[in-house]
Scaffold this motif. Structure first.
Motif, short mmCIF file in Angstrom:
data_model
loop_
_atom_site.label_atom_id
_atom_site.label_comp_id
_atom_site.label_asym_id
_atom_site.label_seq_id
_atom_site.Cartn_x
_atom_site.Cartn_y
_atom_site.Cartn_z
N ARG A 39 35.01 -35.99 10.22
CA ARG A 39 35.67 -35.07 11.33
C ARG A 39 35.98 -34.08 11.08
NH1 ARG A 39 35.12 -37.95 14.58
NH2 ARG A 39 36.23 -39.26 15.96
N VAL A 40 35.45 -33.49 9.40
CA VAL A 40 36.16 -31.71 9.13
C VAL A 40 34.92 -30.97 7.93
CG1 VAL A 40 38.46 -31.74 9.68
CG2 VAL A 40 37.88 -32.65 7.16
N GLU A 41 34.88 -30.00 7.82
CA GLU A 41 33.81 -30.13 7.26
C GLU A 41 33.50 -30.12 5.98
OE1 GLU A 41 32.85 -26.04 10.46
OE2 GLU A 41 33.98 -25.46 8.13
N THR A 42 35.47 -29.92 5.63
CA THR A 42 35.49 -29.38 3.98
C THR A 42 36.44 -30.48 3.85
OG1 THR A 42 36.47 -28.03 3.63
CG2 THR A 42 33.60 -28.32 3.41
N PRO A 43 36.59 -32.18 3.50
CA PRO A 43 37.15 -32.85 3.51
C PRO A 43 38.34 -33.30 1.83
CG PRO A 43 34.64 -34.33 3.20
CD PRO A 43 34.71 -32.75 3.94
N ARG A 44 38.78 -33.15 1.59
CA ARG A 44 39.27 -33.42 0.29
C ARG A 44 38.77 -34.22 -0.17
NH1 ARG A 44 44.55 -32.01 -1.77
NH2 ARG A 44 45.44 -32.02 -0.01
N PRO A 45 37.97 -33.72 -1.51
CA PRO A 45 37.34 -34.52 -2.29
C PRO A 45 38.74 -35.46 -2.98
CG PRO A 45 37.37 -32.03 -3.34
CD PRO A 45 38.50 -31.92 -1.94
N GLN A 46 38.06 -36.81 -3.40
CA GLN A 46 39.33 -37.94 -3.59
C GLN A 46 38.72 -38.15 -5.39
OE1 GLN A 46 41.23 -39.22 -2.37
NE2 GLN A 46 41.21 -37.73 -0.33
#
Ligand code: 3Y8
Ligand code: NAP
Length: 254
Positions: A39-46
């Motif tokens: 949904r978003v451009e840069t999802p939080r890295p996991q």
């Protein structure tokens, strides 16, 4: 299907609690994959192998579960991600896969809260009928078009990414992702002279700053109740998810 001692866990993520669960699984050396919708451009890295994008409905998720030999699905999506949750229930029933949801309890009004409950986004739009106000519309981007029915207000929008198009004639935009802090939300709402907050009942800690700020500032809030989801195993914390995994035969490695 018997659950192997070494599982293959799929986390349907996108929330603060999903991120805490991911860390807990890594700490125990458990094999898991984290899933974002994209949904978003840069999802939080996991700290886990991560997949981004829809599965392709129930059939797509069932196929993914079979192809990857997923043994457990944890639905740790946001309470308003209703379609994903419904698909997870259907696909896990279809494939005979263990499913548990990590669900944060809804926020409860406390002394000083001035909440008006509405059933859904449409109810919030309807409740905004009336003279122009300065409204903190903190429900994200996906449903903004529906609020165009109440163009009279001065809106403050908080979005994760810079918007392409704003369907509201009188709106300020703040681009920010949570978790948010009480201090920052009090400052933001004071700076914009907010008179009303519109919020989903997300639960959890990442989104509640604006609700606590409204109480501190003596402001009313339109609280959007959660969609009703199908029955499924529910855990309130990552530790309860670990207990559920242990009870389904997973060796937690500690
Ligand atoms: C893509 C992945 C963490 C997790 C961060 C939580 C907390 C901060 C608060 C406000 C409310 C809102 C919104 C919100 C919060 C957490 C959590 C949460 C609300 C990210 C993320 C993804 C999304 C998707 C995004 C939606 C939007 C909703 C913004 C990552 C940052 C408003 C929900 O532009 C868009 O398309 C945004 C879409 C779905 C709702 C909407 O209708 O617009 N979340 N949010 C996930 C994916 O691709 O699968 O980068 O971390 C995650 C988080 N957003 O601790 O880091 O756990 O709830 N997310 C709401 O509650 O109303 C903001 O501004 O006060
Ligand atoms: P939704 O409306 O329930 O789902 C719509 C479709 O998006 C799903 O059918 C699925 O597509 C795909 N999808 C949703 N979550 C996914 C995931 N974690 N991994 C892979 N595909 C996913 O979902 P949403 O409300 O748009 O939420 C999308 C993401 O944002 C989720 O990760 C959710 O946790 C996060 N989020 C949402 C909100 C919110 O307010 N809705 C708030 C914070 C975070 P297919 O049918 O093609 O599989």
């Amino acid at each position: 299907m018997p659950h192997p001692a070494n599982p293959n866990i799929l986390i349907l993520g996108g929330t603060t609690e999903a991120n805490a669960l991911a860390r807990a699984l890594v700490a125990r050396g458990l094999n898991a994959t984290y899933s974002y919708a994209g949904r978003v451009e840069t999802p939080r890295p996991q700290p886990l192998p991560t997949r981004i994008g829809g599965f392709g409905g129930v059939e797509g998720l069932s196929a993914y579960i079979r192809d990857k030999a997923v043994t457990h699905v944890i639905d740790a999506t946001h309470p308003f991600a209703a379609q994903m949750s419904r698909n997870a229930v259907a696909a896990c029933a279809q494939t005979g896969t263990a499913l548990a949801a990590l669900v944060r309890p809804p926020w409860q009004a406390r002394a000083g809260d001035r909440w008006q409950h509405v059933a859904d986004i449409a109810g919030a739009v309807g409740a905004l009928a009336g003279p122009a106000k300065r409204v903190f519309l903190a429900v994200g981007r996906l449903h903004l078009d529906e609020f165009a029915a109440q163009p009279q207000h001065r809106y403050l929008l908080r979005l994760v990414d810079e918007p392409q198009h704003i369907p509201l004639p009188d709106a300020d935009v703040v681009v920010a992702r949570g978790p948010f802090s009480l201090e920052d939300d009090i400052a933001l709402m004071t700076q914009h002279e907010i008179q009303l907050v519109v919020s989903k009942n997300a639960g959890g800690s990442g989104a509640r700053a604006k609700i606590d700020a409204a109480r501190e500032l003596g402001l009313p809030a339109l609280m959007i109740d959660r969609p009703v989801l199908p029955a499924r195993e529910e855990c309130a914390t990552p530790d309860q998810v670990l207990d559920w995994l242990a009870h389904s035969g997973v060796n937690l490695g500690v």
